[in-house]
Enzyme design. Structure first.
Site, short mmCIF file in Angstrom:
data_model
loop_
_atom_site.label_atom_id
_atom_site.label_comp_id
_atom_site.label_asym_id
_atom_site.label_seq_id
_atom_site.Cartn_x
_atom_site.Cartn_y
_atom_site.Cartn_z
N GLY A 95 0.77 -1.33 -0.04
CA GLY A 95 0.02 -0.10 -0.09
C GLY A 95 1.01 1.15 -0.06
N GLN A 99 -5.75 -9.46 -2.32
CA GLN A 99 -5.71 -8.76 -1.50
C GLN A 99 -7.12 -8.10 -0.84
OE1 GLN A 99 -3.92 -8.19 -4.10
NE2 GLN A 99 -1.70 -7.25 -3.70
N ASP A 129 -1.39 4.28 -6.46
CA ASP A 129 -0.18 3.97 -6.08
C ASP A 129 0.79 5.32 -6.54
OD1 ASP A 129 0.82 1.17 -4.76
OD2 ASP A 129 -1.12 1.11 -5.81
N LYS A 184 -3.68 -0.72 -8.43
CA LYS A 184 -3.43 -2.20 -8.67
C LYS A 184 -4.22 -2.75 -9.98
CE LYS A 184 -2.14 -4.42 -6.25
NZ LYS A 184 -0.56 -4.81 -6.21
#
Length: 339
Positions: A45, A193, A234, A245
């Site tokens: 993360g 996740q 990100d 992701k």
């Protein structure tokens, strides 16, 4: 629950590879152990990686036996170089390293001053993350209506940060305001996740959550079971393109097709004004075994060709708004925040 913190000259973090079956904290005693924890996804993360990067430099000086500030600075540069090689896409990791190293260079009159300045800077990054996420949650909650069902992808909760979360922070803030909000979480292959982490977090907070496989998104949208999509990020380029992701781009296309608002919740530290567009963002490619195996079970023939990019880029035109601690913006307005 704090995902990561300094304790006894070590970095204490929850091993996210063991969730949801086991909630176990591990300690990294040096920067090499921390770097491996990042590479092995024990911590992940973007905001959490920023805190990890800062803490990696902190334990470097805390455990250093150097008696000269110039030698300690060299140790810090070596440690920063090792952390930079862990994961290339998350902007927070690099911005945290740059921030702490700048502080170190400005406070290198003595090893005592240098040590204190580095530790304080690292702790500040972690504490600011919590405050930023809470403010971001407040800003984003204004976009949420009572009765909404929100689809999210991967994990952008407290596990992806120091605490509270980005996308899930918006959900938490809406719930704290008394809004009846529920979540649909995608499993997020190949490392799941969403299935392992997001559902675990939301269950702990008694927030209603439904798990779906990644290839069910179009179906649930067509059945009008989703009111909004909220994801984390990100790295965000200056033009508003968002790296997140793998699979985020697909969801954004589907949301656009079904006229569902698509929001990105991210701290300003995830925005990279030096990167003009998403095409310039380096995308991490990971071990093919993450795709060909699941819980040690072989899923594909041996020696099969595999693609395993960890992230994709969602073009700015598919993003309704970007939620930050400074407010809610159109993707086209992001660059002006840094001008």
């Amino acid at each position: 629950m704090r995902t990561i913190e300094l304790e006894d000259n070590q970095v204490k973090l929850i091993d996210q590879t063991l969730l949801p079956t086991e909630a176990k904290f591990v300690k990294c005693i040096n920067v090499e152990e921390l770097a491996r924890a990042i590479e092995e996804m024990k911590i992940r993360g973007a905001p959490a990686l920023g805190a990890a990067a800062g803490f990696g430099l902190a334990i470097t000086v805390m455990n250093s036996e150097s008696t000269k500030p110039e030698k300690m600075l060299q140790e810090l540069k070596n440690a920063a170089g090792r952390i930079r090689r862990t994961r290339p896409t998350a902007a927070n990791l690099f911005s945290a390293l740059d921030r702490v190293m700048k502080t170190a260079e400005q406070n290198a009159a003595s090893v005592e001053e240098l040590r204190e300045a580095v530790v304080e800077a690292a702790e500040a990054i972690a504490e600011e993350d919590i405050q930023v996420n809470q403010k971001m949650g407040e800003n984003g909650s204004e976009l949420i209506e009572d009765g909404d069902t929100i689809l999210t992808h991967c994990n952008a909760g407290s596990l992806a940060c120091v605490d509270y979360g980005t996308a899930l922070g918006v959900v938490r803030a809406a719930r704290e305001q008394g809004k009846d909000v529920s979540v649909i979480a995608t499993e997020t292959r190949p490392l799941c996740q969403g299935a392992r982490l997001t559902t675990w977090e939301l269950q702990r907070d008694d927030i209603p959550v439904t798990l779906i496989t990644d290839n069910m998104v179009g179906r649930v949208m067509s059945e009008e079971k989703v009111n909004r999509v909220i994801v984390g990020a990100d790295r965000i380029a200056a033009n508003g393109d968002v790296a997140n992701k793998i699979g985020t781009y697909t969801i954004a296309v589907l949301a656009n097709r079904h006229e569902i608002p698509f929001y990105v919740a991210t701290p300003l530290s995830t925005i990279d004004p030096q990167t003009e567009s998403g095409g310039e963002i380096e995308i991490e490619n990971r071990d093919p075994k993450e795709v060909t195996t699941l819980a040690g079970q072989e899923l594909a023939p041996k020696e099969i060709n595999v693609l395993n990019p960890a992230f994709d880029v969602t073009p700015a035109e598919l993003i309704t708004r970007i939620i930050t601690e400074k407010g809610v913006f159109k993707p086209s307005e992001i660059k002006s925040l840094f001008d």
